[in-house]
Design a protein around this motif. Structure first.
Motif, mmCIF file in Angstrom:
data_model
loop_
_atom_site.group_PDB
_atom_site.id
_atom_site.type_symbol
_atom_site.label_atom_id
_atom_site.label_comp_id
_atom_site.label_asym_id
_atom_site.label_seq_id
_atom_site.Cartn_x
_atom_site.Cartn_y
_atom_site.Cartn_z
ATOM 1 N N THR A 69 -5.580 3.904 -5.173
ATOM 2 C CA THR A 69 -4.336 3.135 -5.091
ATOM 3 C C THR A 69 -3.674 3.328 -3.732
ATOM 4 O O THR A 69 -3.194 2.366 -3.113
ATOM 5 C CB THR A 69 -3.370 3.566 -6.209
ATOM 6 N N ARG A 73 -3.133 0.321 -0.738
ATOM 7 C CA ARG A 73 -1.835 0.032 -0.114
ATOM 8 C C ARG A 73 -1.896 0.217 1.399
ATOM 9 O O ARG A 73 -1.366 -0.585 2.165
ATOM 10 C CB ARG A 73 -0.750 0.928 -0.711
ATOM 11 N N SER A 76 -3.597 -2.652 3.273
ATOM 12 C CA SER A 76 -2.714 -3.804 3.454
ATOM 13 C C SER A 76 -1.730 -3.569 4.589
ATOM 14 O O SER A 76 -1.543 -4.432 5.460
ATOM 15 C CB SER A 76 -1.942 -4.096 2.158
ATOM 16 N N SER A 206 -7.260 -6.616 -0.252
ATOM 17 C CA SER A 206 -6.056 -5.935 0.224
ATOM 18 C C SER A 206 -5.885 -6.047 1.740
ATOM 19 O O SER A 206 -4.777 -5.883 2.250
ATOM 20 C CB SER A 206 -6.085 -4.455 -0.188
ATOM 21 N N ASP A 210 -1.146 -8.064 0.218
ATOM 22 C CA ASP A 210 -0.747 -6.825 -0.437
ATOM 23 C C ASP A 210 -0.997 -6.948 -1.951
ATOM 24 O O ASP A 210 -0.601 -7.921 -2.577
ATOM 25 C CB ASP A 210 0.722 -6.527 -0.183
ATOM 26 N N GLN A 212 -1.615 -4.737 -5.928
ATOM 27 C CA GLN A 212 -1.658 -3.561 -6.783
ATOM 28 C C GLN A 212 -2.841 -3.736 -7.723
ATOM 29 O O GLN A 212 -3.000 -4.791 -8.337
ATOM 30 C CB GLN A 212 -0.373 -3.427 -7.603
ATOM 31 N N THR A 225 0.251 -9.026 -6.822
ATOM 32 C CA THR A 225 0.918 -8.697 -5.566
ATOM 33 C C THR A 225 1.949 -7.615 -5.830
ATOM 34 O O THR A 225 2.340 -7.365 -6.973
ATOM 35 C CB THR A 225 1.610 -9.936 -4.975
ATOM 36 N N ARG A 226 2.407 -6.985 -4.768
ATOM 37 C CA ARG A 226 3.434 -5.954 -4.936
ATOM 38 C C ARG A 226 4.718 -6.528 -5.506
ATOM 39 O O ARG A 226 5.498 -5.813 -6.138
ATOM 40 C CB ARG A 226 3.733 -5.295 -3.587
ATOM 41 N N SER A 227 4.922 -7.820 -5.293
ATOM 42 C CA SER A 227 6.119 -8.464 -5.839
ATOM 43 C C SER A 227 5.952 -8.839 -7.304
ATOM 44 O O SER A 227 6.889 -9.348 -7.919
ATOM 45 C CB SER A 227 6.462 -9.713 -5.009
#
Length: 613
Positions: A69, A73, A76, A206, A210, A212, A225-227
């Motif tokens: 993980t 991140r 990205s 990635s 971005d 997850q 996405t992170r959002s």
């Protein structure tokens, strides 16, 4: 323990050895393969009343969810910084370093020097020609820089299209891997290979956006996405990009789709829902995130700064400054020749504290803010008639939205606007700033730097787009001045060439006129605010671009170092140690030899037993 039991134990050991050798051979053959995770054999001991033996129970693949993980991140973030550093480093090369040949500050210094020479020898044809040439060099350089910025923006637009195609391909491949993972008939070795492929695909995704990753017990992976927007989970979303074609300075992103003039990036979910990824700020990292930031913010700000320099340069030569007439308790001025974008500069002292109020001629409603220098800016439509102008100014002066009310009274008086104070409010000065649209007969100001079709630059805010937007790409020298350089000196027809009044005015306004970049700082959050004389603004722009580039380069280097550290840790946990594998091979050889010897002994005993019967 009977002979049969001993034979079964030995044969079981041989099977375990064979499986272990298969795993070991895969480890060694893939020791240098990127993305390969080392494997080990899971062996279970079975106990019975008469014996103990081992059996294999699948393959263990090295995997650390937390490390993976963190790696995803960091990939990205590193990709974002890398693409931004690449473009900004190229932009810095175009802009040039302070004092370098061809840089804006160097050319501006040459322009000032040529004007000094012209003021000393206004009747010298060569001096006049040199002044025109340096002015033309300045305009040409602004054109070149603006074109370079837009070239970079167009390149980002093209790369976004390429990345979207790659992203869709990667997500489709990842969906295929997920489907194969759900096949219960897939062997352990194949599942391990699929898991390697899965992680390589997640890493590639990635790099572009971005994400997850949610690794499931069944070996599949879900991405969002992170959002929080889902990309793949049972079904896959599809990206699409509608290019806007060739971008220009006026091609900017807008949250209003009818006003947006850049390519549109959307995501279609499996349910058919379409999401505008830029409008909703869904993408926050990866190469795509960096490209979007460059296209819509970083390079747009660079263009805005060039436009600011171009506009200020034109205004420094063409602005006619007319002091107001002193009247009891204040000053008065007419609005004749105040074109859209021109202004009145009102100086007011309230409670002993002096402030400047800039009254801009514009049809835009609700223009009332404090600029980057703290001066108040009020917009009024000066073509709407004296009564309407008085009404607009009276309401603005009474407003407390941008500080205490001014307490200034405005009145229309025979074509004049009278500004007066009372009590603790004093009107201490008033200057009308209009644009000279001609070359002679309008004072010393000269319409030297012009817009398209030889049009005057007035900083009109009411156009669509505003006149300043993209002006650096359009600025040029007035055709009449190119044809007759005596206009650099002659402010009136028939004026002697020995009069240095006009060159001295140019020098004075270049060295004294104050400018404030941008509009309302509240609506331009995050942008660098420019203010000062033209030379100061040029230095600020070059310094800002240099510091921004250095900041991004440093950030890129730091993130790459962090990524390298994570990769090293992954190498420790996931990588194959050939020395350990070779030592393990020796153990397997010894084990194989022992089991084979047991089989041989049992065979001999069974043969002897059968012969004895």
């Amino acid at each position: 323990m009977g002979l049969t039991t001993s034979l079964n134990n030995a044969v079981s050991g041989l099977h375990v050895n064979q499986d272990a050798l298969a795993v070991l051979s895969r480890n060694i053959s893939n020791a240098g393969t990127p993305g390969y995770h080392k494997q080990s054999l899971n062996i279970i001991d079975y106990n019975s009343a008469n014996s103990t033996y081992g059996r294999t129970a699948g393959i263990n693949r090295a995997f650390n969810t937390s490390l993976q993980t963190y790696y995803t991140r960091q990939v990205s973030d590193t990709a974002t910084s890398s693409v931004q550093a690449n473009y900004l480093d190229r932009l810095q090369g175009v802009m040039g370093k302070p004092g370098s040949a061809g840089s804006l500050d160097t050319l501006f210094g040459k322009l000032q020097n040529s004007l000094q020479t012209l003021a000393t020898s206004p009747d010298d044809y060569t001096a006049r020609g040199q002044a025109v040439q340096t002015a033309q060099d300045m305009a040409s350089n602004l054109n070149r820089l603006s074109n370079s910025v837009q070239d970079l923006r167009r390149e980002t637009e093209g790369q976004i299209a390429v990345d979207v195609e790659s992203l869709n391909g990667l997500l489709s491949s990842l969906q295929d891997v997920n489907s194969r993972m759900l096949d219960l008939g897939t062997g352990d070795a194949s599942r391990a290979a699929l898991a390697d492929q899965r992680d390589r695909l997640v890493s590639s995704v990635s790099e572009l956006i971005d994400v997850q990753a949610d690794y499931r017990p069944n070996g599949t992976v879900a991405l969002m996405t992170r959002s929080g927007v889902g990309l793949i989970d049972g079904a896959v979303s599809v990206f699409s990009f509608d290019s806007a074609g060739s971008l220009a300075a006026t091609s900017q992103f807008d949250t209003d789709p009818s006003k947006a003039k850049t390519g549109k990036l959307t995501l279609t979910t499996p349910s058919g829902l379409k999401v505008d990824l830029v409008e909703h700020s869904v993408i926050q990292g990866g190469e795509l995130g960096g490209l979007l930031t460059l296209r819509d913010k970083t390079l747009v700000e660079a263009q805005s700064q060039l436009d600011e320099i171009a506009g200020n340069l034109a205004q420094a030569f063409s602005t006619v400054q007319t002091p107001g007439t002193a009247i009891p308790n204040g000053y008065s001025s007419n609005t004749t020749n105040v074109a859209p974008g021109n202004d009145l500069m009102l100086k007011v002292k309230v409670g002993g504290v002096e402030q400047t109020v800039k009254i801009v001629n514009t049809k835009q409603p609700n223009v009332d803010y404090r600029d980057a220098s703290g001066n108040r800016v009020i917009g009024v439509d000066m073509a709407s008639g004296d009564a309407a102008v008085v009404s607009q100014l009276t309401a603005a002066f009474a407003s407390t939205a941008n500080g205490p009310s001014l307490g200034v009274t405005v009145a229309a008086n025979a074509g004049q606007l009278d500004f007066t104070g009372a009590g603790t409010t004093q009107v201490t000065g008033l200057t009308k700033r209009s644009t000279s649209t001609g070359l002679q007969g309008q004072g010393l100001a000269l319409n030297l730097f012009v817009d398209s079709d030889n049009g005057a630059f007035t900083n009109d805010l009411d156009g669509s787009p505003p006149q300043k937007l993209g002006f650096a790409a359009r600025i040029s020298i007035n055709n009449a001045v190119l044809a007759d350089n005596s206009l650099m000196v002659r402010a009136q027809a028939g004026q002697t060439l020995g009069d240095a009044a006009r060159p001295n005015m140019m020098i004075d306004q270049l060295n004294s006129m104050q400018f404030v970049g941008g509009g309302n700082p509240a609506s331009d959050k995050g942008q660098f605010q420019l203010s000062g004389k033209l030379g100061d603004i040029i230095s600020q722009v070059i310094g800002f671009q240099g510091s921004s580039t250095q900041k991004v380069l440093t950030q890129s280097s730091d993130r790459q170092l962090a990524l390298d550290t994570i990769v090293q840790q992954m190498g420790v946990e996931y990588g194959v140690n050939v020395d350990e594998e070779m030592a393990r091979l020796m153990d397997l050889q010894n084990s194989y030899s022992a089991n084979a010897q047991v089989v041989g002994v049992v065979k001999e005993l069974l043969t002897a037993l059968l012969n004895a019967v």
